[in-house]
Enzyme design. Structure first.
Site, PDB file in Angstrom:
ATOM      1  N   ASN A  58     -11.120  -6.392 -14.550  1.00 40.80           N
ATOM      2  CA  ASN A  58     -11.145  -6.061 -13.129  1.00 40.80           C
ATOM      3  C   ASN A  58     -10.434  -7.188 -12.390  1.00 40.80           C
ATOM      4  O   ASN A  58     -10.782  -8.362 -12.591  1.00 40.80           O
ATOM      5  CB  ASN A  58     -12.609  -5.958 -12.678  1.00 40.80           C
ATOM      6  CG  ASN A  58     -12.731  -5.354 -11.305  1.00 40.80           C
ATOM      7  OD1 ASN A  58     -11.972  -5.676 -10.394  1.00 40.80           O
ATOM      8  ND2 ASN A  58     -13.680  -4.449 -11.152  1.00 40.80           N
ATOM      9  N   THR A  66      -9.754  -1.058 -15.366  1.00 43.55           N
ATOM     10  CA  THR A  66     -11.198  -1.230 -15.562  1.00 43.55           C
ATOM     11  C   THR A  66     -11.698  -0.286 -16.651  1.00 43.55           C
ATOM     12  O   THR A  66     -12.630  -0.607 -17.365  1.00 43.55           O
ATOM     13  CB  THR A  66     -11.992  -0.989 -14.252  1.00 43.55           C
ATOM     14  OG1 THR A  66     -11.829   0.365 -13.845  1.00 43.55           O
ATOM     15  CG2 THR A  66     -11.552  -1.912 -13.136  1.00 43.55           C
ATOM     16  N   SER A  96       2.623  -0.741   0.436  1.00 42.59           N
ATOM     17  CA  SER A  96       2.566   0.664   0.866  1.00 42.59           C
ATOM     18  C   SER A  96       3.242   0.777   2.228  1.00 42.59           C
ATOM     19  O   SER A  96       3.233  -0.189   3.009  1.00 42.59           O
ATOM     20  CB  SER A  96       1.107   1.108   0.996  1.00 42.59           C
ATOM     21  OG  SER A  96       1.022   2.339   1.671  1.00 42.59           O
ATOM     22  N   LYS A 113      -2.389  -4.216   2.503  1.00 37.63           N
ATOM     23  CA  LYS A 113      -0.987  -4.028   2.098  1.00 37.63           C
ATOM     24  C   LYS A 113      -0.056  -4.863   2.981  1.00 37.63           C
ATOM     25  O   LYS A 113       0.946  -5.395   2.485  1.00 37.63           O
ATOM     26  CB  LYS A 113      -0.601  -2.549   2.140  1.00 37.63           C
ATOM     27  CG  LYS A 113      -1.380  -1.693   1.130  1.00 37.63           C
ATOM     28  CD  LYS A 113      -1.181  -2.142  -0.314  1.00 37.63           C
ATOM     29  CE  LYS A 113      -1.782  -1.180  -1.322  1.00 37.63           C
ATOM     30  NZ  LYS A 113      -1.595  -1.622  -2.717  1.00 37.63           N
ATOM     31  N   GLY A 171      -3.499  -2.089 -13.277  1.00 46.57           N
ATOM     32  CA  GLY A 171      -3.685  -0.680 -12.893  1.00 46.57           C
ATOM     33  C   GLY A 171      -2.699   0.224 -13.624  1.00 46.57           C
ATOM     34  O   GLY A 171      -2.159   1.164 -13.038  1.00 46.57           O
ATOM     35  N   TYR A 193      -7.126  -0.738   4.250  1.00 48.41           N
ATOM     36  CA  TYR A 193      -5.991  -0.553   3.330  1.00 48.41           C
ATOM     37  C   TYR A 193      -4.709  -1.122   3.956  1.00 48.41           C
ATOM     38  O   TYR A 193      -3.949  -1.844   3.295  1.00 48.41           O
ATOM     39  CB  TYR A 193      -5.848   0.941   3.039  1.00 48.41           C
ATOM     40  CG  TYR A 193      -4.829   1.297   1.990  1.00 48.41           C
ATOM     41  CD1 TYR A 193      -5.096   1.126   0.635  1.00 48.41           C
ATOM     42  CD2 TYR A 193      -3.591   1.830   2.351  1.00 48.41           C
ATOM     43  CE1 TYR A 193      -4.157   1.475  -0.332  1.00 48.41           C
ATOM     44  CE2 TYR A 193      -2.649   2.182   1.395  1.00 48.41           C
ATOM     45  CZ  TYR A 193      -2.944   2.006   0.061  1.00 48.41           C
ATOM     46  OH  TYR A 193      -2.010   2.356  -0.901  1.00 48.41           O
TER      47      TYR A 193
END
Ligand code: NAP
Length: 245
Positions: A63, A37, A140, A157, A12, A153
């Site tokens: 990916n 990606t 996160s 995390k 990323g 999410y």
């Protein structure tokens, strides 16, 4: 230069926090490869930094959920040498749990958790043989404190934090350190999408009263990736303007 001649791989790395990590690693003297990606709108900007630092920059299109593709990419990455991996690729697909489809749940778990597992597995095999390496996983604060509308999410995390600690215990004796960073709210495309009233309510929860910059997270990555953190493993470094204490 804290990462002079180190070989770094960032997932990323095309924009947001990942782009700041790639840039900071190049500035610190590392040869960097990154995965995304799509092609980065900032690739030539990052290339200029690489040139100025006299190091190399390479992009892999891929990916993190494509296991076969990632195994091939990691073969190529490790063939060039590998000292640091940053599992930064991540997505969110928010919604309240009673309206959440299984696909919406699964997509987030696949990218944020299983993707990091696949990359870390391939990297740690190499690093264990090499008897050195550092893995940094991008968690996160939501994985620590939860957030309404983000069960998928938060689970991904929190899972990544558990994964970090377990892998750190597996690899510590073999010279490989594994740590996580838990960013608070950072100015990127991910937070740009939030409505203004939500941004304001988030800001009100931050003791330092402002969102963070991607560079604030990149600085933490440099620390954990470098020998400055040679006695640090299995930790979660929160970089959030004081949100979680
Ligand atoms: P972002 O601006 O949305 O960038 C996400 C990056 O991940 C992009 O480079 C994207 O590349 C890549 N990516 C997404 N899905 C991928 C996949 N399946 N395979 C490979 N690459 C993929 O996000 P960000 O804000 O910089 O966040 C980076 C990380 O920090 C994420 O793990 C996020 O959860 C975490 N984080 C962010 C914040 C925040 O406030 N921004 C707070 C806490 C944690 P493509 O565009 O090419 O897909």
């Amino acid at each position: 230069m804290l990462l002079k001649d180190k070989k770094v791989f960032v997932t990323g790395g095309s924009r947001g926090i990942g782009k700041a990590i790639v840039t900071a690693c190049l500035e610190q003297g590392a040869h960097v490869s990154y995965l995304s990606t799509k092609e980065s709108p900032f690739h030539s900007e990052m290339e200029a930094v690489a040139k100025a630092s006299g190091v190399t920059l390479k992009w892999f299109q891929g990916n993190v959920t494509d296991e076969e593709g990632i195994v091939k990419i990691m073969e190529e990455v490790t063939a060039d040498g590998l000292d640091v991996v940053v599992n930064n690729a991540g997505i969110e697909r928010d919604g309240l749990v009673f309206r959440m489809g299984t696909d919406q749940w699964q997509q987030v778990l696949d990218v944020n958790l299983t993707g990091a597992f696949i990359v870390a597995r391939e990297a740690s095999r190499f690093m264990i043989r090499q008897r050195s390496g550092a893995i940094v996983n991008m968690a996160s604060v939501i994985g620590l404190m939860g957030n309404a509308g983000q069960t998928n999410y938060a689970a991904s995390k929190a899972g990544l934090i558990g994964f970090t600690k377990a892998l750190a215990k597996e690899t510590a004796k073999r010279g490989v350190r594994v740590n996580a960073i838990a960013p608070g709210f950072i100015k990127t495309d991910m937070t740009d999408k939030l409505k203004d009233d939500i941004k304001e309510s988030i800001q009100a929860q931050i003791p330092m009263n402002s969102l963070g910059e991607p560079e604030d997270i990149a600085n933490a990555v440099i620390y954990l990736a470098s020998d400055m953190a040679r006695y640090v493993t299995g930790q979660v470094l929160t970089v959030d303007g004081g949100m979680v204490m």
